[in-house]
Motif scaffolding. Structure first.
Motif, mmCIF file in Angstrom:
data_model
loop_
_atom_site.group_PDB
_atom_site.id
_atom_site.type_symbol
_atom_site.label_atom_id
_atom_site.label_comp_id
_atom_site.label_asym_id
_atom_site.label_seq_id
_atom_site.Cartn_x
_atom_site.Cartn_y
_atom_site.Cartn_z
ATOM 1 N N ASP A 43 0.825 -1.214 0.000
ATOM 2 C CA ASP A 43 0.000 0.000 0.000
ATOM 3 C C ASP A 43 0.858 1.262 0.000
ATOM 4 O O ASP A 43 0.569 2.223 -0.715
ATOM 5 N N ALA A 101 2.655 1.813 -3.383
ATOM 6 C CA ALA A 101 1.669 2.210 -4.396
ATOM 7 C C ALA A 101 1.287 3.672 -4.229
ATOM 8 O O ALA A 101 1.167 4.414 -5.218
ATOM 9 N N GLU A 102 1.119 4.109 -3.002
ATOM 10 C CA GLU A 102 0.771 5.517 -2.750
ATOM 11 C C GLU A 102 1.906 6.444 -3.194
ATOM 12 O O GLU A 102 1.684 7.453 -3.863
ATOM 13 N N THR A 162 2.046 6.542 -7.019
ATOM 14 C CA THR A 162 0.922 7.333 -7.552
ATOM 15 C C THR A 162 1.212 8.818 -7.400
ATOM 16 O O THR A 162 1.044 9.597 -8.342
ATOM 17 N N GLU A 163 1.645 9.207 -6.218
ATOM 18 C CA GLU A 163 1.971 10.621 -5.962
ATOM 19 C C GLU A 163 3.097 11.114 -6.867
ATOM 20 O O GLU A 163 3.119 12.272 -7.259
ATOM 21 N N PHE A 204 2.986 7.849 -11.374
ATOM 22 C CA PHE A 204 2.895 6.552 -12.043
ATOM 23 C C PHE A 204 1.457 6.045 -12.040
ATOM 24 O O PHE A 204 0.682 6.351 -11.141
ATOM 25 N N CYS A 205 1.109 5.281 -13.073
ATOM 26 C CA CYS A 205 -0.205 4.657 -13.219
ATOM 27 C C CYS A 205 -0.013 3.150 -13.350
ATOM 28 O O CYS A 205 1.111 2.675 -13.487
ATOM 29 N N GLU A 206 -1.112 2.440 -13.366
ATOM 30 C CA GLU A 206 -1.094 0.990 -13.584
ATOM 31 C C GLU A 206 -0.043 0.309 -12.709
ATOM 32 O O GLU A 206 0.781 -0.473 -13.182
ATOM 33 N N ILE A 207 -0.087 0.620 -11.445
ATOM 34 C CA ILE A 207 0.853 0.058 -10.484
ATOM 35 C C ILE A 207 0.347 -1.320 -10.088
ATOM 36 O O ILE A 207 -0.802 -1.471 -9.690
ATOM 37 N N ALA A 216 5.173 -0.512 -12.862
ATOM 38 C CA ALA A 216 4.321 0.673 -12.979
ATOM 39 C C ALA A 216 4.591 1.352 -14.310
ATOM 40 O O ALA A 216 5.626 1.152 -14.936
ATOM 41 N N CYS A 257 2.875 7.952 -16.205
ATOM 42 C CA CYS A 257 1.649 8.562 -16.730
ATOM 43 C C CYS A 257 1.979 9.713 -17.677
ATOM 44 O O CYS A 257 3.088 10.249 -17.669
ATOM 45 N N LEU A 289 -5.060 15.231 -12.424
ATOM 46 C CA LEU A 289 -4.739 13.826 -12.192
ATOM 47 C C LEU A 289 -3.921 13.274 -13.348
ATOM 48 O O LEU A 289 -4.178 13.596 -14.504
#
Length: 133
Positions: free
Chosen positions: A65, A68-69, A72-73, A76-79, A107, A110, A118
């Motif tokens: 978790d 992944a957070e 994302t921050e 990156f996408c599709e993790i 990942a 993006c 976003l």
């Protein structure tokens, strides 16, 4: 600092393959009451690095978790967690007591957007696909 640089230098749709010790798994192993003192010491070295050189250290621990957070921050996408990258044999495929100890994550960088917007996954025709099977 490195984490925020990766999406900047990767082309949108570029792939990131990241392997770090899985702190959640290693913590469970460490707290296993059946391990000897030497076995617990070995697990602790997996958490913090073998510390055999100045580069063999882990300063931060991650679970699925948390990484992944952070990814994302960072943009990156599709993790997704993967069992193996299938590139070469290294500690990302290591098991201890039959348990995989590496948190292997793939990942996608993006599409860069306006500040505050976003991140967006690139269209299929602009993506770089890597077969993970």
């Amino acid at each position: 600092a490195a984490l925020t640089e990766w999406p900047r230098v990767l082309a949108p749709g570029g792939a990131l393959f990241l392997a770090v010790p899985d702190l959640a798994i290693l913590a469970k192993l460490y707290l296993n009451g059946t391990l000897s003192l030497n076995e617990r010491y070995f697990v602790m070295k997996m958490m913090y690095g073998g510390q055999t050189t100045k580069y063999d250290f882990h300063y931060t621990g991650f679970d699925e978790d948390l990484i992944a957070e952070f990814l994302t921050e960072a943009g990156f996408c599709e993790i997704r967690r993967v069992p193996s990258f299938g590139l070469f044999s290294d500690t990302s495929d290591m098991t201890y007591k039959g348990v995989p100890i590496s948190l292997n994550v793939a990942a996608t960088a993006c599409v860069r957007s306006e500040p505050g917007a976003l991140p967006q996954v690139p269209p299929d025709n602009e993506r770089i696909f890597v077969d993970m099977d």
